[in-house]
Design a protein around this motif. Structure first.
Motif, PDB file in Angstrom:
ATOM      1  N   ARG A  28      -6.762  -4.114  -2.379  1.00 32.34           N
ATOM      2  CA  ARG A  28      -8.239  -4.173  -2.010  1.00 32.34           C
ATOM      3  C   ARG A  28      -9.018  -3.613  -0.910  1.00 32.34           C
ATOM      4  O   ARG A  28     -10.015  -2.903  -0.974  1.00 32.34           O
ATOM      5  N   ASP A  29      -8.226  -3.776   0.336  1.00 29.01           N
ATOM      6  CA  ASP A  29      -8.825  -2.981   1.641  1.00 29.01           C
ATOM      7  C   ASP A  29      -8.141  -1.732   1.614  1.00 29.01           C
ATOM      8  O   ASP A  29      -7.135  -1.726   1.941  1.00 29.01           O
ATOM      9  N   THR A  30      -9.081  -0.919   1.460  1.00 27.38           N
ATOM     10  CA  THR A  30      -8.610   0.663   1.611  1.00 27.38           C
ATOM     11  C   THR A  30      -8.413   0.936   2.806  1.00 27.38           C
ATOM     12  O   THR A  30      -7.493   2.109   2.902  1.00 27.38           O
ATOM     13  N   GLU A  31      -8.609   0.268   3.721  1.00 28.23           N
ATOM     14  CA  GLU A  31      -8.177   0.754   5.181  1.00 28.23           C
ATOM     15  C   GLU A  31      -7.062   0.037   5.635  1.00 28.23           C
ATOM     16  O   GLU A  31      -6.540   0.515   6.869  1.00 28.23           O
ATOM     17  N   ASN A  32      -6.292  -0.485   4.805  1.00 30.26           N
ATOM     18  CA  ASN A  32      -4.990  -1.008   5.131  1.00 30.26           C
ATOM     19  C   ASN A  32      -4.569  -1.713   6.433  1.00 30.26           C
ATOM     20  O   ASN A  32      -3.786  -1.450   7.131  1.00 30.26           O
ATOM     21  N   VAL A  33      -5.825  -2.651   6.587  1.00 30.71           N
ATOM     22  CA  VAL A  33      -5.496  -3.334   7.932  1.00 30.71           C
ATOM     23  C   VAL A  33      -4.311  -4.145   7.960  1.00 30.71           C
ATOM     24  O   VAL A  33      -3.629  -4.046   9.001  1.00 30.71           O
ATOM     25  N   ALA A  34      -4.026  -4.922   6.991  1.00 29.37           N
ATOM     26  CA  ALA A  34      -3.087  -6.168   7.053  1.00 29.37           C
ATOM     27  C   ALA A  34      -2.239  -5.902   5.907  1.00 29.37           C
ATOM     28  O   ALA A  34      -1.255  -6.602   5.817  1.00 29.37           O
ATOM     29  N   GLU A  35      -2.654  -5.048   5.090  1.00 33.15           N
ATOM     30  CA  GLU A  35      -1.649  -4.821   3.969  1.00 33.15           C
ATOM     31  C   GLU A  35      -1.399  -3.344   3.812  1.00 33.15           C
ATOM     32  O   GLU A  35      -2.264  -2.217   4.033  1.00 33.15           O
ATOM     33  N   GLU A  36      -0.190  -2.719   3.322  1.00 36.03           N
ATOM     34  CA  GLU A  36       0.037  -1.251   3.299  1.00 36.03           C
ATOM     35  C   GLU A  36       0.650  -1.485   1.778  1.00 36.03           C
ATOM     36  O   GLU A  36       1.933  -1.921   1.639  1.00 36.03           O
ATOM     37  N   VAL A  37       0.046  -0.740   0.800  1.00 32.46           N
ATOM     38  CA  VAL A  37       0.499  -0.751  -0.700  1.00 32.46           C
ATOM     39  C   VAL A  37       1.001   0.896  -1.014  1.00 32.46           C
ATOM     40  O   VAL A  37       0.138   1.746  -1.110  1.00 32.46           O
ATOM     41  N   THR A  38       1.817   1.019  -1.636  1.00 34.36           N
ATOM     42  CA  THR A  38       2.183   2.103  -2.258  1.00 34.36           C
ATOM     43  C   THR A  38       2.742   2.049  -3.645  1.00 34.36           C
ATOM     44  O   THR A  38       2.911   0.815  -3.923  1.00 34.36           O
ATOM     45  N   PRO A  39       2.938   2.844  -4.706  1.00 33.07           N
ATOM     46  CA  PRO A  39       3.163   2.370  -5.985  1.00 33.07           C
ATOM     47  C   PRO A  39       4.701   1.745  -6.257  1.00 33.07           C
ATOM     48  O   PRO A  39       4.720   1.035  -7.178  1.00 33.07           O
ATOM     49  N   ALA A  40       5.394   1.796  -4.988  1.00 37.02           N
ATOM     50  CA  ALA A  40       6.694   0.877  -5.225  1.00 37.02           C
ATOM     51  C   ALA A  40       6.961   0.183  -4.057  1.00 37.02           C
ATOM     52  O   ALA A  40       7.896  -0.460  -4.196  1.00 37.02           O
ATOM     53  N   LEU A  41       5.919  -0.293  -3.111  1.00 35.60           N
ATOM     54  CA  LEU A  41       6.303  -1.137  -1.901  1.00 35.60           C
ATOM     55  C   LEU A  41       4.934  -1.681  -1.605  1.00 35.60           C
ATOM     56  O   LEU A  41       4.010  -1.209  -1.498  1.00 35.60           O
ATOM     57  N   LEU A  42       5.336  -3.044  -1.176  1.00 39.13           N
ATOM     58  CA  LEU A  42       4.231  -3.982  -0.678  1.00 39.13           C
ATOM     59  C   LEU A  42       4.554  -4.179   0.790  1.00 39.13           C
ATOM     60  O   LEU A  42       5.814  -4.918   0.879  1.00 39.13           O
ATOM     61  N   ARG A  43       3.710  -4.058   1.722  1.00 41.33           N
ATOM     62  CA  ARG A  43       3.807  -4.431   2.997  1.00 41.33           C
ATOM     63  C   ARG A  43       2.682  -5.500   3.397  1.00 41.33           C
ATOM     64  O   ARG A  43       1.552  -4.836   3.262  1.00 41.33           O
ATOM     65  N   LYS A  44       2.862  -6.482   4.191  1.00 38.30           N
ATOM     66  CA  LYS A  44       1.919  -7.379   4.260  1.00 38.30           C
ATOM     67  C   LYS A  44       2.031  -7.892   5.760  1.00 38.30           C
ATOM     68  O   LYS A  44       3.163  -8.555   6.019  1.00 38.30           O
TER      69      LYS A  44
END
Length: 298
Positions: free
Chosen positions: A24-40
């Protein structure tokens, strides 16, 4: 240090729902999302941790990890595992709700459209409740901007560069002026810091147990100035995966009920509460399907 966990995604798992929630946060401050990977990024036990989960539509095993900028104690390892289950939406099994509403004329058709729908949670209870406080009575885009400000002010940066959502001790060090100077209302800033201070001092215990049930925690939260029923129910839903949260005060839930029932006006809060009571003890999943019904058809 890195902890690895084998986690099995159940049949019907909907990876796209999880990725959308965390992107939801497009600036990827605390989450990074790609089609196959979630980093938080999240603070756990005073340690910056980045959670990683490779996602696909289930079923099947995935190897998830927690990358800690500190000592990987047994307690921290357990908290990493718990946080991974939360952010992957694996706390509430949707099966009992589907069975309960199979013949229901209102909720049955909604549930059959998305049988694998799950409640995705925040990584920690503190994150869920602070997000509920931040988001109450404002639109989503503004709430996300305030959340980003809160993370950048109170959180810490992981060695990978991702920011970590703060813990209570981090947030309690902020001042109201630090928040109000960045578009927080005074009332919202004071409530957020009041809550963080109670948790940080130990006056408010968020860990459920035999002598501290989730219902008791909810009552304690309601006694805090600035926290109302919607904030408590939403926080319990996203924080604990509590199966029977009634979101009758939620504007989107009421809008979905209006669409489902027909008519020119949304049900008022009392009518929405009455309608949702029929789905006890599965009102959390009822809310999830009502929210999803407002999204474009898949």
């Amino acid at each position: 240090m890195t902890a690895s966990f084998d986690i099995v995604l159940p049949p019907g798992y909907r990876a796209g729902d999880v990725l959308r929630f965390h992107s939801r946060d497009t600036e990827n401050v605390a989450e990074e999302v790609t089609p196959a990977l979630l980093r938080k990024g999240v603070m756990l036990d005073g340690v910056p941790v980045v959670l990683t989960a490779p996602l696909c539509d289930g079923p099947g095993p995935i190897v998830c990890q927690g990358h800690a900028d500190g000592e990987l104690t047994p307690t921290l390892r357990q908290h990493i595992h718990d946080a991974l289950l939360n952010i992957l939406g694996l706390r509430i099994d949707p099966g009992p709700f589907l069975d309960a509403v199979r013949a229901d004329p209102l909720m049955g058709p909604l549930a059959r459209r998305r049988p694998g729908l799950r409640i995705v949670q925040s990584a920690t209870v503190f994150e869920a409740l602070t997000w509920a406080i931040i988001g109450q009575q404002i639109n989503l885009s503004f709430a996300i901007a305030l959340r980003r400000t809160f993370i950048l002010q109170a959180g810490r940066q992981h060695s990978s560069g991702l920011w970590c959502y703060p813990e209570a001790s981090d947030a309690a060090r902020l001042t109201s002026d630090a928040l109000t100077s960045r578009k927080f209302s005074r009332a919202k800033a004071d409530t957020l810091l009041r809550f963080a201070g109670l948790v940080a001092s130990g006056a408010l215990d968020l860990a459920p147990g035999p002598d501290n049930t989730i219902e008791h925690i909810g009552q304690r939260l309601l006694a805090i100035k600035g926290i109302g029923p919607w904030t408590v129910n939403y926080g319990l839903l996203r924080g604990y995966g509590h199966a029977d949260c009634s979101l009758h005060g939620d504007v989107a839930v009421r809008a979905a009920l209006q669409r489902m029932l027909g008519g020119d006006a949304r049900p008022d809060v009392a009518r929405a509460e009455q309608l949702l009571q029929r789905y006890q003890p599965h009102r959390t999943m009822a809310a999830a399907h009502l929210w999803a019904s407002l999204a474009p058809e898949e």
